[in-house]
Design a protein around this motif. Structure first.
Motif, mmCIF file in Angstrom:
data_model
loop_
_atom_site.group_PDB
_atom_site.id
_atom_site.type_symbol
_atom_site.label_atom_id
_atom_site.label_comp_id
_atom_site.label_asym_id
_atom_site.label_seq_id
_atom_site.Cartn_x
_atom_site.Cartn_y
_atom_site.Cartn_z
ATOM 1 N N GLN A 1 62.652 -7.443 24.541
ATOM 2 C CA GLN A 1 61.365 -7.571 25.241
ATOM 3 C C GLN A 1 60.246 -6.853 24.492
ATOM 4 O OE1 GLN A 1 60.150 -9.184 27.881
ATOM 5 N NE2 GLN A 1 62.011 -10.237 28.483
ATOM 6 N N ARG A 2 60.418 -6.668 23.165
ATOM 7 C CA ARG A 2 59.377 -6.002 22.381
ATOM 8 C C ARG A 2 58.832 -6.903 21.281
ATOM 9 N NH1 ARG A 2 60.742 -0.265 20.157
ATOM 10 N NH2 ARG A 2 58.498 -0.173 19.824
ATOM 11 N N PRO A 3 58.207 -8.033 21.648
ATOM 12 C CA PRO A 3 57.503 -8.785 20.610
ATOM 13 C C PRO A 3 56.232 -8.026 20.236
ATOM 14 C CG PRO A 3 57.023 -9.743 22.748
ATOM 15 C CD PRO A 3 57.986 -8.593 22.985
ATOM 16 N N PHE A 4 55.559 -8.469 19.177
ATOM 17 C CA PHE A 4 54.291 -7.833 18.808
ATOM 18 C C PHE A 4 53.165 -8.846 18.953
ATOM 19 C CE2 PHE A 4 53.023 -9.566 14.621
ATOM 20 C CZ PHE A 4 54.147 -10.301 14.302
ATOM 21 N N LEU A 5 51.947 -8.342 19.024
ATOM 22 C CA LEU A 5 50.771 -9.222 19.039
ATOM 23 C C LEU A 5 49.592 -8.493 18.408
ATOM 24 C CD1 LEU A 5 49.524 -11.950 19.926
ATOM 25 C CD2 LEU A 5 48.774 -10.802 22.010
ATOM 26 N N PRO B 1 34.815 -15.550 6.743
ATOM 27 C CA PRO B 1 34.823 -14.158 6.290
ATOM 28 C C PRO B 1 34.377 -13.157 7.356
ATOM 29 C CG PRO B 1 33.741 -15.592 4.674
ATOM 30 C CD PRO B 1 33.990 -16.422 5.894
ATOM 31 N N THR B 2 33.515 -13.564 8.269
ATOM 32 C CA THR B 2 33.061 -12.599 9.292
ATOM 33 C C THR B 2 33.995 -12.576 10.500
ATOM 34 O OG1 THR B 2 31.735 -14.178 10.550
ATOM 35 C CG2 THR B 2 30.664 -13.099 8.651
ATOM 36 N N GLY B 3 34.845 -13.584 10.650
ATOM 37 C CA GLY B 3 35.732 -13.638 11.813
ATOM 38 C C GLY B 3 35.015 -13.988 13.103
ATOM 39 N N ALA B 4 33.786 -14.428 13.002
ATOM 40 C CA ALA B 4 33.026 -14.701 14.227
ATOM 41 C C ALA B 4 33.533 -15.956 14.930
ATOM 42 C CB ALA B 4 31.541 -14.845 13.893
ATOM 43 N N GLY B 5 33.891 -16.974 14.154
ATOM 44 C CA GLY B 5 34.244 -18.260 14.760
ATOM 45 C C GLY B 5 35.729 -18.484 14.938
ATOM 46 N N MET B 6 36.555 -17.786 14.113
ATOM 47 C CA MET B 6 37.990 -18.044 14.164
ATOM 48 C C MET B 6 38.738 -16.877 14.790
ATOM 49 S SD MET B 6 38.691 -19.978 10.537
ATOM 50 C CE MET B 6 40.301 -20.702 10.792
ATOM 51 N N LEU B 7 39.416 -17.166 15.878
ATOM 52 C CA LEU B 7 40.320 -16.194 16.490
ATOM 53 C C LEU B 7 41.670 -16.342 15.805
ATOM 54 C CD1 LEU B 7 41.299 -14.226 18.724
ATOM 55 C CD2 LEU B 7 41.704 -16.254 20.155
ATOM 56 N N PHE B 8 42.215 -15.224 15.295
ATOM 57 C CA PHE B 8 43.489 -15.253 14.576
ATOM 58 C C PHE B 8 44.479 -14.365 15.315
ATOM 59 C CE2 PHE B 8 45.846 -13.759 10.559
ATOM 60 C CZ PHE B 8 46.726 -14.826 10.608
ATOM 61 N N LEU B 9 45.499 -14.994 15.898
ATOM 62 C CA LEU B 9 46.534 -14.263 16.645
ATOM 63 C C LEU B 9 47.843 -14.349 15.870
ATOM 64 C CD1 LEU B 9 45.859 -15.674 20.247
ATOM 65 C CD2 LEU B 9 45.171 -13.433 19.362
ATOM 66 N N VAL B 10 48.460 -13.216 15.626
ATOM 67 C CA VAL B 10 49.773 -13.169 14.977
ATOM 68 C C VAL B 10 50.711 -12.387 15.882
ATOM 69 C CG1 VAL B 10 51.090 -12.507 12.932
ATOM 70 C CG2 VAL B 10 48.680 -13.099 12.715
ATOM 71 N N GLY B 11 51.875 -12.953 16.164
ATOM 72 C CA GLY B 11 52.809 -12.243 17.028
ATOM 73 C C GLY B 11 54.204 -12.815 16.911
ATOM 74 N N SER B 12 55.054 -12.377 17.834
ATOM 75 C CA SER B 12 56.398 -12.926 17.925
ATOM 76 C C SER B 12 56.640 -13.321 19.374
ATOM 77 C CB SER B 12 57.440 -11.913 17.436
ATOM 78 O OG SER B 12 57.279 -10.675 18.088
ATOM 79 N N ASP B 13 57.729 -14.040 19.594
ATOM 80 C CA ASP B 13 58.016 -14.542 20.941
ATOM 81 C C ASP B 13 58.913 -13.598 21.736
ATOM 82 O OD1 ASP B 13 59.975 -15.142 19.064
ATOM 83 O OD2 ASP B 13 60.458 -17.110 19.910
ATOM 84 N N HIS B 14 59.711 -12.805 21.036
ATOM 85 C CA HIS B 14 60.656 -11.856 21.650
ATOM 86 C C HIS B 14 61.242 -11.062 20.497
ATOM 87 C CE1 HIS B 14 63.576 -14.556 19.975
ATOM 88 N NE2 HIS B 14 62.948 -15.546 20.563
ATOM 89 N N GLY B 15 62.083 -10.071 20.820
ATOM 90 C CA GLY B 15 62.804 -9.348 19.783
ATOM 91 C C GLY B 15 64.264 -9.752 19.799
ATOM 92 N N MET B 16 65.129 -8.812 19.451
ATOM 93 C CA MET B 16 66.574 -9.085 19.452
ATOM 94 C C MET B 16 67.327 -7.799 19.793
ATOM 95 S SD MET B 16 67.597 -11.464 16.185
ATOM 96 C CE MET B 16 67.687 -13.245 16.357
ATOM 97 N N GLU B 17 68.522 -7.976 20.327
ATOM 98 C CA GLU B 17 69.497 -6.898 20.494
ATOM 99 C C GLU B 17 70.700 -7.254 19.615
ATOM 100 O OE1 GLU B 17 68.751 -4.398 22.565
ATOM 101 O OE2 GLU B 17 67.169 -5.273 23.824
ATOM 102 N N THR B 18 71.537 -6.264 19.322
ATOM 103 C CA THR B 18 72.778 -6.540 18.588
ATOM 104 C C THR B 18 73.878 -6.917 19.585
ATOM 105 O OG1 THR B 18 72.219 -5.072 16.767
ATOM 106 C CG2 THR B 18 74.561 -5.510 17.125
ATOM 107 N N VAL B 19 74.600 -7.990 19.279
ATOM 108 C CA VAL B 19 75.647 -8.465 20.191
ATOM 109 C C VAL B 19 76.823 -7.486 20.201
ATOM 110 C CG1 VAL B 19 77.326 -10.293 20.653
ATOM 111 C CG2 VAL B 19 75.011 -10.866 19.832
ATOM 112 N N ALA B 20 77.142 -6.954 21.399
ATOM 113 C CA ALA B 20 78.259 -6.019 21.536
ATOM 114 C C ALA B 20 79.556 -6.760 21.830
ATOM 115 C CB ALA B 20 77.966 -5.026 22.660
ATOM 116 N N GLU B 21 79.490 -7.727 22.711
ATOM 117 C CA GLU B 21 80.701 -8.418 23.159
ATOM 118 C C GLU B 21 80.290 -9.713 23.849
ATOM 119 O OE1 GLU B 21 84.213 -7.170 26.114
ATOM 120 O OE2 GLU B 21 83.540 -5.538 24.815
#
Ligand SMILES: [Zn+2]
Length: 423
Positions: free
Chosen positions: A373-377, A230-250
């Motif tokens: 190139q816009r993942p989040f963290l 509950p205090t977050g002292a012992g557990m590091l919690f990371l949430v993110g993504s690895d990369h984003g996406m573009e729309t395929v043009a051709e």
């Protein structure tokens, strides 16, 4: 020992985390250390990203150069999918090793601690989190205990990609891994919204439901972490993504263009081998010091579908090795036009003869486009203060951040532990 928990929502772009589609992540971001200038690695593919998250190193150092790679198994270079369950063994047979840098699992094993990874993406992306079997890796194609000993099917992860499989995996991860096995490091890699993003337009109702699926699964993990610490002292919690996406043009058939230009003998020839990686491609040469490299580079300069190309020593600028058979990396042209669902960013892609389906209008990634190139963290616990962190960060900073939290040495990583207070 302290503990670290990492959740990756594959392909989730920062700008698609909205109150409407991702209410939990939106709220979590407000109470987290939020890294606003966070980037992927290059190529921005899942398998390369997995290796970079696991090692804290750029591809130049860990050696996994994409979702596909060319290997010489004795009969000349051929392009192989890194995602296949057997690629790890073929790479080891052909080169004598897997990753060239230690993973978090290996570093933890050295001090008698355990890493457990649950991954619902390709087997290759799962196994390159820990290719030499120091910890536990679970994937639908096969799960392994330390020593790469296969787990019996009933202890494995018999799930499909998509929302239903992600949800089964997440519930088991929370109950079995976080609450009961309690390893020093636990990693959960969700297939959504990547899986749906590759088969539907970005921002479409299907894609938005996939984002909501990832959001709900992150909430399940966050609630478990909060209950355990509950205090977050012992557990590091990371949430993110690895990369984003573009729309395929051709889609560009680079193999055919090289053959047509007289630069490649035939579609399957080993003189120059194209390793397609979505919006980018790496070109491998049978003779990396030969004149063909410069000839192909000059040809690429004449092509209007090319974004940027990196040749020879210039590969170092984008974190790739300069002394391997891969002598050219080419990104395809991108632009910021919106798709029919108002999601900005289009890119050309390279045709993949291993997966030759038409994905025009759907999501893709691999290159240096601003959206892929816009993942989040987000970071909470472990001393991280809420706020927006505007300094540069990237996937390679995750491993050093985890190592610092666990009290372990970060030497040998390319990244750096992330600051715990906004600058
Ligand atoms: Zn991915």
């Amino acid at each position: 020992m302290n503990r670290a928990v990492i959740v990756i929502c594959d392909s989730l772009r920062t700008d698609l985390i909205t109150q409407r589609d991702a209410p939990f992540l939106t709220a979590l971001g407000q109470r987290s250390a939020r890294f606003a200038n966070h980037s992927s690695v290059f190529p921005s593919t899942t398998r390369t990203s997995a290796a970079s998250i696991a090692t804290g190193c750029l591809p130049a150092r860990h050696g996994l150069l994409g979702n596909t790679m060319a290997l010489d198994e004795g009969d000349g270079l051929i392009c192989l999918s890194v995602g296949r369950p057997d690629f790890r063994d073929r790479l080891h047979r052909a080169t004598g090793r897997t990753l060239h840098a230690p993973t978090l699992a290996e570093r933890l094993d050295r001090v008698g601690e355990t890493a457990i990874a649950f991954s619902n993406v390709s087997p290759g992306a799962a196994y390159f989190l820990d290719p030499d079997g120091f910890g536990w890796v679970y994937n639908a194609a096969g799960s392994y205990r330390p020593g790469r000993r296969p787990l019996p099917a009933e202890e494995g992860l018999a799930i499909a990609k998509g929302d239903a499989g992600d949800t089964v995996m997440t519930e088991r991860f929370c109950e079995e891994v976080l609450r009961h096995r309690a390893p020093a490091m636990a990693l959960l890699w969700l297939s959504e919204p990547d899986y749906t993003g590759h088969h539907s337009p970005l921002g479409s109702p299907e894609h938005r439901r996939a984002i909501t699926s990832a959001d709900t699964n992150v909430r399940r993990v966050a609630e478990t972490v909060a209950a355990l610490d509950p205090t977050g002292a012992g557990m590091l919690f990371l949430v993110g993504s690895d990369h984003g996406m573009e729309t395929v043009a051709e889609t560009i058939d680079l193999d055919a263009l090289l053959v047509e230009a007289g630069l490649k003998a035939a579609a399957g020839s080993s003189d120059v081998v194209v390793a397609p990686n979505g919006t980018t491609a790496l070109l491998y040469f049978a003779d990396p010091a030969g004149t063909l490299v410069a000839e192909v580079a000059r040809f690429l300069e004449t092509q209007d579908w090319v974004g940027r190309s990196f040749v020879g020593d210039a590969l170092a600028e984008v974190g790739l090795p300069t002394r391997s058979a891969a002598q050219i990396a080419v990104t395809l042209k991108t632009d910021e036009r919106a798709n029919p669902h108002d999601v900005p960013g289009h890119s050309y892609i390279v045709r993949d003869s291993l997966e030759p389906k038409d994905c025009t209008g759907f999501g893709q990634h691999g290159g240096l486009g601003s959206n892929e190139q816009r993942p989040f963290l987000f970071a909470t616990g472990g001393g991280f203060a809420p706020g927006v962190y505007r300094g540069r960060s990237s996937l390679i900073d995750i491993a050093p951040t985890v190592l610092r939290h666990l009290g372990l040495d970060t030497a040998g990583t390319d990244g750096r532990p992330l600051p715990r207070h906004p600058a």
